[in-house]
Design a protein around this motif. Structure first.
Motif, PDB file in Angstrom:
ATOM      1  N   CYS A  79     -12.875   7.850 -21.394  1.00  0.00           N
ATOM      2  CA  CYS A  79     -12.480   6.854 -20.384  1.00  0.00           C
ATOM      3  C   CYS A  79     -13.410   6.898 -19.169  1.00  0.00           C
ATOM      4  N   ASN A  80     -14.628   7.392 -19.355  1.00  0.00           N
ATOM      5  CA  ASN A  80     -15.633   7.439 -18.284  1.00  0.00           C
ATOM      6  C   ASN A  80     -15.143   8.138 -17.020  1.00  0.00           C
ATOM      7  N   ASN A  81     -14.314   9.159 -17.196  1.00  0.00           N
ATOM      8  CA  ASN A  81     -13.794   9.957 -16.072  1.00  0.00           C
ATOM      9  C   ASN A  81     -13.103   9.113 -15.008  1.00  0.00           C
ATOM     10  N   LEU A  82     -12.404   8.063 -15.421  1.00  0.00           N
ATOM     11  CA  LEU A  82     -11.737   7.166 -14.478  1.00  0.00           C
ATOM     12  C   LEU A  82     -10.308   7.591 -14.139  1.00  0.00           C
ATOM     13  N   ILE A  83      -9.765   8.554 -14.857  1.00  0.00           N
ATOM     14  CA  ILE A  83      -8.395   8.998 -14.593  1.00  0.00           C
ATOM     15  C   ILE A  83      -8.414   9.923 -13.376  1.00  0.00           C
ATOM     16  N   ASP A  84      -7.555   9.608 -12.403  1.00  0.00           N
ATOM     17  CA  ASP A  84      -7.565  10.329 -11.126  1.00  0.00           C
ATOM     18  C   ASP A  84      -6.881  11.686 -11.187  1.00  0.00           C
ATOM     19  N   ALA A  85      -5.851  11.803 -12.017  1.00  0.00           N
ATOM     20  CA  ALA A  85      -5.139  13.083 -12.112  1.00  0.00           C
ATOM     21  C   ALA A  85      -4.363  13.135 -13.419  1.00  0.00           C
ATOM     22  N   ILE A  86      -4.149  14.353 -13.894  1.00  0.00           N
ATOM     23  CA  ILE A  86      -3.324  14.572 -15.082  1.00  0.00           C
ATOM     24  C   ILE A  86      -2.282  15.631 -14.734  1.00  0.00           C
ATOM     25  N   TYR A  87      -1.025  15.217 -14.778  1.00  0.00           N
ATOM     26  CA  TYR A  87       0.094  16.130 -14.561  1.00  0.00           C
ATOM     27  C   TYR A  87       0.742  16.387 -15.913  1.00  0.00           C
ATOM     28  N   TYR A  88       1.122  17.641 -16.162  1.00  0.00           N
ATOM     29  CA  TYR A  88       1.811  17.938 -17.410  1.00  0.00           C
ATOM     30  C   TYR A  88       2.966  18.896 -17.151  1.00  0.00           C
ATOM     31  N   ALA A  89       4.016  18.715 -17.940  1.00  0.00           N
ATOM     32  CA  ALA A  89       5.200  19.565 -17.856  1.00  0.00           C
ATOM     33  C   ALA A  89       5.193  20.481 -19.078  1.00  0.00           C
ATOM     34  N   PRO A  90       4.948  21.780 -18.885  1.00  0.00           N
ATOM     35  CA  PRO A  90       4.819  22.693 -20.018  1.00  0.00           C
ATOM     36  C   PRO A  90       6.154  23.168 -20.603  1.00  0.00           C
ATOM     37  N   ALA A  91       7.259  22.835 -19.960  1.00  0.00           N
ATOM     38  CA  ALA A  91       8.560  23.339 -20.413  1.00  0.00           C
ATOM     39  C   ALA A  91       9.083  22.567 -21.625  1.00  0.00           C
ATOM     40  N   HIS A  92      10.033  23.180 -22.317  1.00  0.00           N
ATOM     41  CA  HIS A  92      10.767  22.514 -23.398  1.00  0.00           C
ATOM     42  C   HIS A  92      12.218  22.979 -23.314  1.00  0.00           C
ATOM     43  N   PRO A  93      13.193  22.062 -23.476  1.00  0.00           N
ATOM     44  CA  PRO A  93      14.602  22.430 -23.311  1.00  0.00           C
ATOM     45  C   PRO A  93      15.047  23.604 -24.195  1.00  0.00           C
ATOM     46  N   SER A  94      14.404  23.787 -25.340  1.00  0.00           N
ATOM     47  CA  SER A  94      14.794  24.885 -26.226  1.00  0.00           C
ATOM     48  C   SER A  94      14.338  26.241 -25.683  1.00  0.00           C
ATOM     49  N   VAL A  95      13.454  26.218 -24.681  1.00  0.00           N
ATOM     50  CA  VAL A  95      12.876  27.456 -24.148  1.00  0.00           C
ATOM     51  C   VAL A  95      13.169  27.627 -22.658  1.00  0.00           C
ATOM     52  N   SER A  96      12.959  26.546 -21.891  1.00  0.00           N
ATOM     53  CA  SER A  96      13.082  26.635 -20.446  1.00  0.00           C
ATOM     54  C   SER A  96      13.402  25.271 -19.847  1.00  0.00           C
TER      55      SER A  96
END
Length: 171
Positions: A79-96
C-alpha cells in the motif's frame, strides 16, 4: 487545532483475504480486491488510515508477534506505506480479557485521541458486526463488507473499494 478525519480499517476480511483461519505468514497474506487503489484514493482525499485488528492468535500462542508484524510490513509495502497506524488487540476471550478487542473500542479511542480525529467525519470498514459495534461506541460511521445477507447492517457492500466510493461520496 484542526480535527482530522480518518478511516479505520479492519484487517482480515477487509484488507487481506479472510482465510477462515489465522493469517500470520506473509505468503498467506493476500490483499483483497483493489486494496492499494482504495487506500491511495482515501489518502488523496486527506483521510488518516488506521488499521484496528483483533489478533487473538497471539494470546493463544498460535503465532508470534514477529510473524504478525511481517504481515503488517507486507501490507504497508503493498500500500506504498500510506497507512498511518496499525493497532492490534493481542487478547482472546479464551485466554485473557481486553477492552481493546472489538466489539470494545479502546483501539479506536486511543487513535481518536492520539491523532486528534473527529469521529463524526470518520468511518470504520469491517467485515464483522463486532467491528460495527466498536464504531458505534465512538460515534464513527460503519460500513460492513463481505458476503452478508441483505439487511445485516445499515450500510453494507462487497469490499473496501466499494466502501471507499460511499465514503468519498459522503465526505
Amino acid at each position: 487545532m484542526t480535527k482530522h478525519k480518518a478511516v479505520f480499517l479492519d484487517r482480515d476480511g477487509v484488507l487481506n483475504v479472510e482465510r477462515g483461519d489465522y493469517t500470520y505468514l506473509p505468503e498467506d497474506f493476500v490483499l483483497e480486491y483493489k486494496v492499494p487503489e482504495a487506500v491511495a484514493l482515501l489518502k488523496q482525499n486527506n483521510f488518516l488510515l488506521i488499521v484496528v485488528t483483533n489478533q487473538g492468535g497471539l494470546a493463544k500462542k498460535l503465532f508470534t508477534r514477529a510473524q504478525m508484524l511481517a504481515c503488517h510490513s507486507k501490507l504497508q509495502q503493498n500500500c506504498n506505506n500510506l497507512i498511518d497506524a496499525i493497532y492490534y488487540a493481542p487478547a482472546h476471550p479464551s485466554v485473557s480479557a481486553s477492552l481493546a478487542r472489538k466489539p470494545d473500542s479502546l483501539m479506536l479511542e486511543k487513535a481518536l485521541a492520539k491523532f486528534n480525529i473527529n469521529p463524526e467525519a470518520s468511518w470504520l470498514v469491517g467485515d464483522q458486526l463486532r467491528d460495527m459495534h466498536a464504531a458505534e461506541k465512538v460515534q464513527v460511521k460503519g460500513i460492513l463488507v463481505g458476503p452478508h445477507p441483505p439487511g445485516t447492517y445499515i450500510m453494507q457492500v462487497t469490499n473496501l473499494w466499494e466502501a471507499t466510493q460511499i465514503i468519498l461520496n459522503q465526505a
